[in-house]
Write a protein that holds these residues in place. Sequence first.
Motif, PDB file in Angstrom:
ATOM      1  N   LEU A 224       0.934  -1.545  -0.452  1.00 29.07           N
ATOM      2  CA  LEU A 224      -0.038  -0.266  -0.039  1.00 29.07           C
ATOM      3  C   LEU A 224       0.648   1.647  -0.552  1.00 29.07           C
ATOM      4  CD1 LEU A 224      -2.867  -1.312   2.648  1.00 29.07           C
ATOM      5  CD2 LEU A 224      -2.345  -0.953  -0.299  1.00 29.07           C
ATOM      6  N   THR A 225       2.032   1.408   0.819  1.00 29.68           N
ATOM      7  CA  THR A 225       2.801   2.594   0.719  1.00 29.68           C
ATOM      8  C   THR A 225       3.896   2.433  -0.163  1.00 29.68           C
ATOM      9  OG1 THR A 225       4.624   1.088   1.700  1.00 29.68           O
ATOM     10  CG2 THR A 225       2.708   2.009   3.283  1.00 29.68           C
ATOM     11  N   THR A 226       4.570   1.372  -0.841  1.00 29.97           N
ATOM     12  CA  THR A 226       5.388   1.751  -2.144  1.00 29.97           C
ATOM     13  C   THR A 226       4.374   1.351  -3.630  1.00 29.97           C
ATOM     14  OG1 THR A 226       6.389  -0.634  -2.126  1.00 29.97           O
ATOM     15  CG2 THR A 226       6.414   1.449  -0.508  1.00 29.97           C
ATOM     16  N   GLY A 227       3.280   0.254  -3.485  1.00 27.14           N
ATOM     17  CA  GLY A 227       2.562  -0.395  -4.513  1.00 27.14           C
ATOM     18  C   GLY A 227       3.632  -1.236  -5.132  1.00 27.14           C
ATOM     19  N   GLU A 228       4.766  -2.338  -4.627  1.00 31.70           N
ATOM     20  CA  GLU A 228       5.184  -3.284  -4.310  1.00 31.70           C
ATOM     21  C   GLU A 228       4.766  -4.182  -4.292  1.00 31.70           C
ATOM     22  OE1 GLU A 228       9.711  -5.068  -4.280  1.00 31.70           O
ATOM     23  OE2 GLU A 228       9.528  -2.907  -3.432  1.00 31.70           O
ATOM     24  N   LYS A 229       4.066  -5.108  -5.069  1.00 32.84           N
ATOM     25  CA  LYS A 229       3.781  -6.592  -4.545  1.00 32.84           C
ATOM     26  C   LYS A 229       4.615  -7.630  -3.201  1.00 32.84           C
ATOM     27  CE  LYS A 229       0.278  -6.413  -8.407  1.00 32.84           C
ATOM     28  NZ  LYS A 229       0.208  -7.772  -9.696  1.00 32.84           N
ATOM     29  N   ALA A 230       4.695  -7.187  -2.459  1.00 35.95           N
ATOM     30  CA  ALA A 230       5.639  -8.247  -1.847  1.00 35.95           C
ATOM     31  C   ALA A 230       5.031  -9.341  -1.293  1.00 35.95           C
ATOM     32  CB  ALA A 230       6.162  -6.887  -0.853  1.00 35.95           C
ATOM     33  N   PHE A 231       5.160 -10.291  -1.869  1.00 37.36           N
ATOM     34  CA  PHE A 231       5.075 -11.170  -1.403  1.00 37.36           C
ATOM     35  C   PHE A 231       5.454 -12.840  -0.721  1.00 37.36           C
ATOM     36  CE2 PHE A 231       3.208 -15.793  -3.241  1.00 37.36           C
ATOM     37  CZ  PHE A 231       1.822 -15.830  -2.979  1.00 37.36           C
ATOM     38  N   GLU A 232       5.691 -13.658  -0.189  1.00 36.96           N
ATOM     39  CA  GLU A 232       6.365 -14.735   0.353  1.00 36.96           C
ATOM     40  C   GLU A 232       5.461 -15.392   0.207  1.00 36.96           C
ATOM     41  OE1 GLU A 232       8.533 -16.308   1.859  1.00 36.96           O
ATOM     42  OE2 GLU A 232       9.139 -13.721   2.186  1.00 36.96           O
TER      43      GLU A 232
END
Length: 349
Positions: A118-126
């Motif tokens: 939400l803050t960077t728009g990057e899909k950080a997925f584990e």
Amino acid sequence: MRPVYPFSAIVGQEEMKLALLLVAIDPSIGGVMVFGDRGTGKSTAVRALAGLLPQMKVVQGCKYGCDPQSSNKCDECLKRLAEGQHPRAVLAPVPVVDLPLGATEDRVVGALDLERALTTGEKAFEPGLLARAHRGFLYVDEVNLLEDHLVDLLLDAAATGENVVEREGVSVRHPSRFVLVGSGNPEEGELRPQLLDRFGLAVDVRTPTAIATRIDVIKRRDAFDRDPMAFLAHWQKADAKVRRSLEKARAKLEELTVPDGILERAAALCSALGTDGLRGELTLLRTTRALAAFEGAETVTLDHLRRIAAMALRHRLRRNVLDDAGSTTRVERAVAELWDAPAGNVGAH
């Protein structure tokens, strides 16, 4: 890396070992459901099988193990291709992943870092277990006790061949094709029909009753635990022979055709047993062809079909309140009635 007990050293349990080899040759057969007692080598066989398989090609740096030759790739690989990047292909071992009964949904499907997204728009997925199992094996012990919402996740992945995680408007998609291997004791709880239907083959394993067999199992396991490297070296040639047979079978699979007479026999058997849909016939077709390829046969014969009929159909039978015979007995009885009687001009030999 922890040593893995060699496949060739497993004593007995021939039907289970054959079923695992056949789905390794042709994963489209579907998974394997193993019914029976605890401590009979189920998880050992699954892990040992992976050690027989040649390494697979994966996209370098892809955390999902995408196939470089397949169009079904994860979002990240597709993005790189769209940008003109062509990552290298590297070799990686075939994964074998355990799904524990107490696993959370996030552990199975993966989790999004919502704050970062939400803050960077990057899909950080584990990535979760479904990502790790892609192009390999997902083993679920006591699968009949698995919680319903996890069963639904497995059914979705099995049906679509991919895993989609959506949280707060952010979504991640990646391929998730795996051979599902489950085990369980029917006395401790029944398996949902929808999930049972997803297993291509079903086998029964029992604790051996012959004293000589029990002693052989104990001696081999003790030898492995005392000196794993020496034990592995002793069984290296036997495992290498099985590995070569698997590789030859995979190469030969596309060359084999199944005669119409064999298909007629398969359809007649499924009709006589009252199996729902056509998945039974498809499983018989693929499994019979895989067995013929494994044995180096030039064509599929009725003998191949006969030998795999029970494992392909025993879990697809409806309950019959007027017949208290076990499912294996019912399949064998139908085979005898249909194929051992004069068959006219139906069939192939």
